[in-house]
Design a protein around this motif. Structure first.
Motif, PDB file in Angstrom:
ATOM      1  N   ARG A  60      -2.354  -2.600 -14.100  1.00 14.85           N
ATOM      2  CA  ARG A  60      -2.263  -2.697 -12.640  1.00 14.85           C
ATOM      3  C   ARG A  60      -1.427  -1.524 -12.115  1.00 14.85           C
ATOM      4  O   ARG A  60      -0.834  -0.776 -12.875  1.00 14.85           O
ATOM      5  N   LEU A  61      -1.381  -1.408 -10.761  1.00 13.31           N
ATOM      6  CA  LEU A  61      -0.592  -0.347 -10.149  1.00 13.31           C
ATOM      7  C   LEU A  61       0.895  -0.539 -10.456  1.00 13.31           C
ATOM      8  O   LEU A  61       1.368  -1.676 -10.574  1.00 13.31           O
ATOM      9  N   ASP A  93       4.745  -0.429  -9.306  1.00 12.83           N
ATOM     10  CA  ASP A  93       5.662  -0.394  -8.172  1.00 12.83           C
ATOM     11  C   ASP A  93       7.018   0.009  -8.727  1.00 12.83           C
ATOM     12  O   ASP A  93       7.754  -0.831  -9.263  1.00 12.83           O
ATOM     13  N   SER A 104      10.298  -2.108  -8.245  1.00 17.65           N
ATOM     14  CA  SER A 104      10.476  -3.393  -8.922  1.00 17.65           C
ATOM     15  C   SER A 104      10.127  -3.332 -10.405  1.00 17.65           C
ATOM     16  O   SER A 104      10.671  -4.097 -11.201  1.00 17.65           O
ATOM     17  N   ASP A 105       9.244  -2.428 -10.804  1.00 17.07           N
ATOM     18  CA  ASP A 105       8.828  -2.383 -12.222  1.00 17.07           C
ATOM     19  C   ASP A 105       9.762  -1.515 -13.076  1.00 17.07           C
ATOM     20  O   ASP A 105       9.999  -1.830 -14.239  1.00 17.07           O
ATOM     21  N   ASP A 137      -2.895   6.994 -11.586  1.00 19.14           N
ATOM     22  CA  ASP A 137      -2.123   6.259 -10.579  1.00 19.14           C
ATOM     23  C   ASP A 137      -0.706   5.958 -11.087  1.00 19.14           C
ATOM     24  O   ASP A 137       0.266   6.059 -10.343  1.00 19.14           O
ATOM     25  N   ALA A 164       2.694   7.452  -9.242  1.00 19.96           N
ATOM     26  CA  ALA A 164       3.733   6.555  -8.712  1.00 19.96           C
ATOM     27  C   ALA A 164       5.071   6.850  -9.374  1.00 19.96           C
ATOM     28  O   ALA A 164       6.117   6.906  -8.706  1.00 19.96           O
ATOM     29  N   SER A 165       5.043   7.049 -10.680  1.00 16.42           N
ATOM     30  CA  SER A 165       6.286   7.284 -11.403  1.00 16.42           C
ATOM     31  C   SER A 165       6.911   8.615 -10.993  1.00 16.42           C
ATOM     32  O   SER A 165       8.126   8.699 -10.730  1.00 16.42           O
ATOM     33  N   ALA A 194       8.439   8.582  -7.441  1.00 20.97           N
ATOM     34  CA  ALA A 194       9.709   7.841  -7.401  1.00 20.97           C
ATOM     35  C   ALA A 194      10.839   8.685  -7.981  1.00 20.97           C
ATOM     36  O   ALA A 194      11.968   8.653  -7.487  1.00 20.97           O
TER      37      ALA A 194
END
Ligand code: 1CP
Length: 349
Positions: free
Chosen positions: A114-115, A117, A120-121, A186, A190-191, A194
């Motif tokens: 999954r994507l 976040d 939170s992840d 993806d 995202a990583s 951030a």
């Protein structure tokens, strides 16, 4: 902490091919088993535990900067952290590397990706970046695994010499392959975003095993996904480095993926690499890490040969052609840094 704070550093300026004082140098895997201070704080068990502890991870990130006086730090983390964090089921086994519980085999396995976040992840990654950047007086490089190299671990189940399952999927079920690469792209985007948001001043996309592919395979099945990751990060304005091993035959294609800097391994001389990558890009590399094991004089001669092959091109960051080997003597690496700083030449334009 702003990711632009180090825009005037030798490292960031070299990435952008701008005039600067000294040839910058850092080493892939500069934090790690070759350092006694790393072994002292690393702790037993999975490296993922150390990565999830910002106190330890920030300390490990800083250690090589203190010891070597390198011009950049690299975040202490691993390329499988995002896949681990979304629950794919992957661990990093000491002495082996990434090992997955259930290999990626079929379309149903996409559900396990999954994507991400990041808040939170992987809050610990953000916290480590923040703490490290606060304490550092050189730029911090954030990083992610490129979709192909991460896919190779998920599909093979662990480290692999020939990547045969990965290539079989790539060629045998193209639709599934591209869906897998999309998910992994993806995760990387995202990583990386951030990490930059938290203060990383540059990013490196590690496609370590891309050299296992033919130019046609790379172009059709891999390059578009790496290019998408690099393009998404490009919006932040931080310099991007794109690295792989054994990539002599695909350096032009890697250059075309869009990063400011292309990493080169020791199999290609820098002057030849520069012709292949084409104008407008900086290079990073490329001392054979095995020469560090051969002792101080061999390592110094090797470093001088790398500097000579670069000439005085300002678009150059000195590094090894791949990561520091665990048996390396830190004193030899310190001498290499000295040679680069004392003898490297940068043309003023
Ligand atoms: O303590 C330990 O378990 C030591 C081994 C180790 C370390 C220090 C692993 C297991 N990962 C790491 C940290 C790490 N991994 C860093 C940060 C440290 C630094 O660079 O100073 C980085 C940038 C990575 C990236 C990474 N992990 C890559 C890309 C870089 C490369 O060397 O090509 C890859 C391929 C991995 C997978 C991985 N993790 C660990 C190992 C031993 C491997 C390689 C396994 C294989 O050979 O396939």
């Amino acid at each position: 902490m702003s990711s632009r704070r180090f825009d005037d550093s030798d490292f960031v300026r070299a990435c952008r091919r701008q005039p600067h004082e000294r040839v910058p140098v850092w080493f892939m895997r500069q934090a790690g088993r070759s350092l006694p201070e790393y072994r002292a704080v690393r702790g037993a068990g999975s490296i993922l535990d150390a990565i999830a502890d910002p106190d330890r991870a920030a300390e490990i990130t800083l250690q090589p900067v203190r010891r070597y006086g390198v011009d950049a730090a690299i975040l202490f983390s691993d390329i499988v952290v995002p896949a681990h964090a979304v629950g794919f089921g992957v661990d990093v086994v000491p002495g082996t590397g990434p090992v997955v519980e259930h290999r990626f085999e079929a379309r149903r396995d996409l559900q396990r990706l999954r994507l991400l976040d990041p808040a939170s992840d992987t809050p610990y990654v953000i916290e480590t970046v923040r703490r490290a950047v606060e304490m550092l007086d050189v730029p911090l490089i954030g990083f992610a695994g490129a979709p192909f190299t991460v896919a190779s671990y998920l599909v093979e189940g662990g480290p692999s010499r020939h990547h045969e399952r990965t290539k079989a999927l790539m060629v045998g079920d193209e639709a599934l392959w591209h869906d897998l690469m999309d998910r992994l792209a993806d995760l990387a985007v995202a990583s990386l975003l951030a990490q930059v948001e938290a203060g990383a001043a540059a990013v490196q996309l590690f496609d370590s095993w891309a050299g296992a592919l033919s130019p046609d395979q790379y172009q059709r099945s891999v390059a578009p996904h790496s290019a998408r990751v690099l393009e998404a990060v490009g919006a932040t304005g931080v310099p991007r480095i794109h690295f792989g091993v054994g990539t002599g035959e695909i350096l032009d294609q890697m250059g075309a993926c869009g990063a400011e800097v292309v990493g080169v391994d020791f199999r290609v001389r820098l002057d030849a690499a520069r012709r292949r990558v084409g104008p407008g890009r900086a290079l990073q590399g490329n001392l054979d890490p095995a020469l560090v094991l051969a002792g101080e004089s061999a390592a110094r001669d090797g470093a001088r040969a790398v500097l000579a092959a670069n000439g005085d091109d300002p678009g150059f960051i000195f590094n090894l052609g791949h990561g520091v080997l665990p048996a390396s003597d830190p004193d030899v690496l310190a001498r290499v840094v000295q040679v680069v700083h004392d003898e490297g030449r940068v043309r003023c334009e």
